[in-house]
Write a protein that holds these residues in place. Structure first.
Motif, PDB file in Angstrom:
ATOM      1  N   SER A  83       0.846  -1.192   0.000  1.00 30.28           N
ATOM      2  CA  SER A  83       0.000   0.000   0.000  1.00 30.28           C
ATOM      3  C   SER A  83       0.883   1.245   0.000  1.00 30.28           C
ATOM      4  O   SER A  83       2.083   1.179   0.324  1.00 30.28           O
ATOM      5  CB  SER A  83      -0.912   0.020   1.227  1.00 30.28           C
ATOM      6  N   ASP A  84       0.265   2.378  -0.384  1.00 32.86           N
ATOM      7  CA  ASP A  84       1.000   3.648  -0.362  1.00 32.86           C
ATOM      8  C   ASP A  84       1.402   4.021   1.057  1.00 32.86           C
ATOM      9  O   ASP A  84       2.475   4.599   1.281  1.00 32.86           O
ATOM     10  CB  ASP A  84       0.123   4.763  -0.957  1.00 32.86           C
ATOM     11  N   LEU A  85       0.551   3.694   2.023  1.00 29.22           N
ATOM     12  CA  LEU A  85       0.851   4.006   3.415  1.00 29.22           C
ATOM     13  C   LEU A  85       2.081   3.238   3.886  1.00 29.22           C
ATOM     14  O   LEU A  85       2.941   3.786   4.583  1.00 29.22           O
ATOM     15  CB  LEU A  85      -0.357   3.672   4.297  1.00 29.22           C
ATOM     16  N   GLU A  86       2.172   1.977   3.508  1.00 31.68           N
ATOM     17  CA  GLU A  86       3.328   1.170   3.890  1.00 31.68           C
ATOM     18  C   GLU A  86       4.595   1.688   3.207  1.00 31.68           C
ATOM     19  O   GLU A  86       5.676   1.691   3.798  1.00 31.68           O
ATOM     20  CB  GLU A  86       3.088  -0.290   3.519  1.00 31.68           C
ATOM     21  N   LEU A  87       4.456   2.137   1.950  1.00 36.34           N
ATOM     22  CA  LEU A  87       5.603   2.700   1.225  1.00 36.34           C
ATOM     23  C   LEU A  87       6.096   3.977   1.902  1.00 36.34           C
ATOM     24  O   LEU A  87       7.304   4.159   2.105  1.00 36.34           O
ATOM     25  CB  LEU A  87       5.196   2.992  -0.221  1.00 36.34           C
ATOM     26  N   ASP A  88       5.171   4.849   2.280  1.00 34.78           N
ATOM     27  CA  ASP A  88       5.544   6.080   2.988  1.00 34.78           C
ATOM     28  C   ASP A  88       6.223   5.773   4.314  1.00 34.78           C
ATOM     29  O   ASP A  88       7.180   6.449   4.710  1.00 34.78           O
ATOM     30  CB  ASP A  88       4.301   6.944   3.235  1.00 34.78           C
ATOM     31  N   SER A  89       5.744   4.747   5.003  1.00 33.88           N
ATOM     32  CA  SER A  89       6.303   4.386   6.303  1.00 33.88           C
ATOM     33  C   SER A  89       7.753   3.909   6.175  1.00 33.88           C
ATOM     34  O   SER A  89       8.588   4.212   7.029  1.00 33.88           O
ATOM     35  CB  SER A  89       5.445   3.301   6.959  1.00 33.88           C
ATOM     36  N   LEU A  90       8.047   3.173   5.111  1.00 32.78           N
ATOM     37  CA  LEU A  90       9.412   2.682   4.901  1.00 32.78           C
ATOM     38  C   LEU A  90      10.398   3.831   4.720  1.00 32.78           C
ATOM     39  O   LEU A  90      11.516   3.811   5.257  1.00 32.78           O
ATOM     40  CB  LEU A  90       9.454   1.761   3.676  1.00 32.78           C
TER      41      LEU A  90
END
Length: 373
Positions: A83-90
């Protein structure tokens, strides 16, 4: 001027320096440790960019796009978020340096001859690193676009074009270590000579031997020369070891004349020793001299062009840099190391070092008085 008095003062200074066991690591081990640390730390070469890819298309085209990054030596695919949220978190948690998000309709648009957007996320907290990562990414993207054009339109398309044939002179592999290590040599010479000379006169006062100097027939000029000659010798010996380390450990090529480099070092030492002696004459204690020295070193470093280009600085700051001897010595040492140029090219830097060195050293000599004040 008596050469005998100067010789004996030089001998006395060497005895005092090496008799103190605390000075031995500073004179011998510290320069080697510093060039090792700086030589490995100061490096703009990027070889391991951690990439996280959010592939929403999951098609042949998207996998080919990802393979283009996987096959490049600069990128390392470390995560495949869902997800985009997981990508941002990384990226937020510094587990990835670069994030790529491929749209679900990427392949459909490509097959229809339309433009497909690819989102590239970069951590911009370190702007210079972000710029380099974006540049590498755009190179991969351009190569992928050319391959896709050949795949979609296999016919032979001939048209006029400009073909750039790039050649990097003086540093063919664009190795940032070849740029930084010669600068480190200059910086270490300045650092050690400033620190040692800034406490030279203060040490006499704190040790109680200044009274003995006052009653002797030695002149102020002889005293200054006798105090500085040992540090010139030490700085040149340290320079030899550091240069050998730079050449044979870090494999930095030295294309020019070593004698020319030593001549520039002598002129540079006139400036640094003059500044160090001036600090020593205006300070009351060794602690005060050390604090003043570090206050001087930072502007010298920041305004020298060692890391930050002088042309990018405000105009009034650029004018101030003309008073910085490290600026000129950096041009000389990099010119001798990488370009192999001689005095016909570097005469302006030599002239500037000679003028600055004469003014600073004579100013320090005139400032010195054979008094306890």
């Amino acid at each position: 001027m008596s050469l005998l008095r100067i010789r004996e003062l030089v001998r006395k200074e060497f005895i005092e320096l090496f008799r103190d066991k605390k000075n031995r690591p500073l004179l011998i081990i510290a320069p080697l440790v510093q060039i090792l640390v700086f030589g490995y730390v100061l490096n703009f070469d990027i070889k391991n960019i951690r990439v996280a890819v959010f592939d929403q298309a999951n098609t042949i085209e998207s996998r080919e796009f990802i393979d283009a990054f996987r096959g490049n030596g600069y990128f390392n695919l470390v995560a495949y978020p869902k997800s985009d949220l997981e990508l941002d978190s990384l990226i937020l948690n510094k587990k990835a340096d670069l994030g790529i998000s491929l749209a679900p309709d990427m392949s459909d648009k490509i097959r229809k001859g339309q433009t497909s957007d690819v989102q590239i996320l970069v951590d911009g907290a370190t702007s210079n690193m972000a710029f380099i990562r974006i540049s590498y990414t755009m190179t991969i993207l351009d190569e992928y676009n050319r391959l896709m054009m050949k795949k979609l339109y296999p016919m032979d398309m001939k048209y006029g074009e400009i073909d750039a044939r790039i050649r990097q002179w003086y540093n063919p592999n664009i190795n940032s270590r070849n740029f930084f290590v010669p600068g480190i040599v200059a910086f270490l010479i300045m650092l050690l000579s400033l620190i040692l000379t800034s406490i030279a006169v203060i040490r006499e006062k704190e040790a109680g031997t200044m009274e003995q100097v006052i009653v002797t027939p030695i002149r102020p000029a002889e005293f200054i020369i006798g105090k500085t000659v040992p540090y010139i010798i030490i700085a040149l010996v340290q320079m030899v070891f550091i240069l050998l380390f730079a050449k044979y450990w870090f494999s930095v090529p030295m294309a020019g004349s070593a004698l020319l480099l030593f001549g520039a070092a002598l002129l540079f030492l006139l400036s640094t020793l003059g500044v160090g002696l001036f600090i020593s004459t205006i300070s009351s204690t060794q602690q005060q001299a050390m604090m003043t020295t570090f206050f001087v070193i930072l502007p010298f470093f920041m305004l020298s062009g060692f890391v930050f280009p002088i042309d990018n600085m405000p105009v009034f700051v650029q004018w101030i840099t003309y008073l910085n001897p490290l600026r000129y010595f950096l041009v000389i040492i990099r010119g001798v190391f990488l370009k192999g140029v001689g005095l016909t090219v570097l005469w302006e830097q030599f002239a500037a070092l000679a003028i600055l060195g004469a003014v600073l050293f004579m100013g320090a000599t005139m400032r010195f008085r054979k008094t306890l004040d």
